[in-house]
Design a protein around this motif. Structure first.
Motif, short mmCIF file in Angstrom:
data_model
loop_
_atom_site.label_atom_id
_atom_site.label_comp_id
_atom_site.label_asym_id
_atom_site.label_seq_id
_atom_site.Cartn_x
_atom_site.Cartn_y
_atom_site.Cartn_z
N LEU A 64 56.68 -114.06 59.05
CA LEU A 64 55.89 -113.44 60.05
C LEU A 64 55.24 -114.16 61.09
O LEU A 64 55.00 -115.23 60.83
CB LEU A 64 55.34 -112.43 59.09
CG LEU A 64 56.02 -111.52 58.23
CD1 LEU A 64 55.07 -110.86 57.33
CD2 LEU A 64 56.90 -110.64 58.85
N ASN A 65 54.45 -113.65 61.97
CA ASN A 65 53.70 -114.36 63.04
C ASN A 65 52.45 -114.86 62.20
O ASN A 65 52.03 -115.79 62.95
CB ASN A 65 53.33 -113.24 64.29
CG ASN A 65 54.28 -112.70 65.16
OD1 ASN A 65 55.32 -113.43 65.08
ND2 ASN A 65 54.42 -111.64 65.71
N ASP A 66 52.05 -114.25 61.24
CA ASP A 66 50.95 -114.89 60.70
C ASP A 66 51.05 -115.97 59.72
O ASP A 66 50.43 -116.56 58.90
CB ASP A 66 49.91 -113.82 59.90
CG ASP A 66 50.69 -113.25 58.80
OD1 ASP A 66 51.93 -113.56 58.56
OD2 ASP A 66 50.00 -112.49 58.25
N GLY A 67 52.45 -116.50 59.42
CA GLY A 67 53.11 -117.43 58.90
C GLY A 67 53.53 -116.88 57.50
O GLY A 67 54.37 -117.53 56.44
N ARG A 68 53.23 -115.73 56.90
CA ARG A 68 53.48 -115.41 55.48
C ARG A 68 55.22 -115.05 55.69
O ARG A 68 55.68 -114.69 56.61
CB ARG A 68 52.94 -114.02 55.19
CG ARG A 68 51.28 -114.09 54.92
CD ARG A 68 50.74 -113.00 54.45
NE ARG A 68 50.79 -112.06 55.75
CZ ARG A 68 50.46 -110.56 55.75
NH1 ARG A 68 49.99 -110.19 54.36
NH2 ARG A 68 50.47 -109.70 56.52
#
Length: 382
Positions: A64-68
């Motif tokens: 995902l964009n937040d790294g998760r």
């Protein structure tokens, strides 16, 4: 950069240790030997993380964009699962989410420009429903799934879904609803309208399933290999989709190695490395040709693979001569060769490897030599 990488690794191990002291069931503390390895210049293996649901094959992992990392579906036991989980690559914590609308394996999960994830098709793993036409959207803000009101134009499983530069998603090929049916068809999903649109009369040059599709810097999509029980043209061929002209064009240069289950990795050089159990092909988007390379030292199928930030690539596990193997090999883009760099604690095939924004590679799911699904997530620091 090297010291920063060591700091990130050390922080990850410390977070695992903290989680263990707090009684977290999502992570396992590192051993003293593993902690010492973090400070070395050699490749190191961090402590494993454990999913709530073991997944043997057909699952997806989307950054995902937040790294998760979003882990969806796949086969659990003898059937596809609705299970969805999030892995935090910094802390190593695993969060079980509300279920998908539909159980799926062999589906796709594509990160959209707005941060949502489009999940399409797949099958139920029961041998009766071979392909689905339904799709759903995951919203990372609410951590919920919503069925797309308009289904795909055809049922598909083991197909591809590629985000185009215009924000739409190109969906190609796949196993159809009937046994032995492989699709020529293609369609696009428009996130603005929430609808799928067939590209007919345009279609793939060859019907394909288990193929690979990669977005090139030009905005075109390279589509390679795959299984084709109808014409037998897919395994050696490749084609380009041009979203401006809306055309599929077969490349004059075929693959050097027959490839029914290719894995295509876009390298930082903008070239595409295509892996097979016989060797490797390197696609040059300028000349539109494939160069034959020696493949991994250990020939394998159903391996996990990922491109790396340094321009190389990693191949992990797989099936070799009907045996699940533990070796990890690294592709050197300068020499054009592979070398063995490490061994997995638990040999696995059908796993999924994803490069996280921390620089670590997360290996999720798969089967061991007993055929059992694996819940442990291996974290490998290249």
């Amino acid at each position: 950069m090297k010291n920063q990488s060591k700091a990130v690794r050390l922080g990850f191990v410390l977070s695992l240790l903290a989680g263990a002291m707090l009684g977290s069931t999502a992570s396992v503390a590192a051993t003293p030997a593993e902690q010492a390895a973090v400070g070395s210049s050699t490749a190191s293996m961090a402590a494993p993380i454990r999913l709530n649901i073991a997944r043997s094959q057909g699952h997806t992992v989307t950054a995902l964009n937040d790294g998760r990392l979003l882990v969806l579906g796949g086969r659990s036991g003898s059937l596809a699962t609705v299970a969805a989980e999030l892995i935090d690559p910094v802390t190593g914590r695993v969060e079980q989410l509300s279920s998908m609308v539909q159980a799926r394996e062999g589906h796709t999960a594509t990160l959209l420009a707005d941060g949502r994830v489009l999940v399409t098709g797949g099958n139920l793993g029961d041998g009766r429903v071979l392909a689905l036409n339904s799709a759903e959207l995951f919203d990372p803000r609410t951590k919920t799934f919503q069925l797309v009101a308009t289904p795909m134009t055809l049922e598909r499983s083991s197909h591809t879904a590629t985000l185009l530069k215009n924000g739409k998603v190109l969906i190609t090929g796949g196993q159809g609803a009937r046994q032995g049916m492989v699709s020529f068809s293609a369609e696009v999903f428009d996130p603005n309208t929430g609808k799928f649109e067939s590209l007919a009369p345009q279609r793939l040059v060859a019907p394909r399933t288990y193929h690979a599709a990669t977005l090139l810097d030009s905005g075109q999509v390279l589509i390679v290999g795959g299984t084709d029980w109808q014409t037998a043209r897919a395994p050696n061929s490749a084609e380009l989709y041009d979203p401006v002209a809306n055309t599929f064009t077969q490349l004059e240069s075929p693959l050097n190695y027959k490839n029914e289950t290719p894995q295509a990795l876009k390298l930082s050089s903008r070239r595409v490395l295509v892996l097979s159990n016989q060797g490797a092909d390197l696609f040059d988007p300028v000349t539109r040709t494939f160069k034959a390379l020696p493949g991994p030292l250990k020939a394998r199928d159903y391996e996990a693979s990922t491109a790396l930030y340094d321009g190389g690539a990693l191949v992990l596990g797989g099936l070799s001569a009907d045996t699940v193997i533990p070796s990890i090999e690294r592709y050197d883009p300068v020499r054009g060769t592979f070398r063995t760099v490490a061994t997995l604690r638990k040999a696995r095939a059908w796993g999924v490897a994803t490069l996280a924004n921390t620089g670590a590679v997360f290996l999720v799911g798969g089967v061991d030599n007993s055929g059992a699904g694996i819940a442990d997530v291996t974290v490998y620091w290249p």
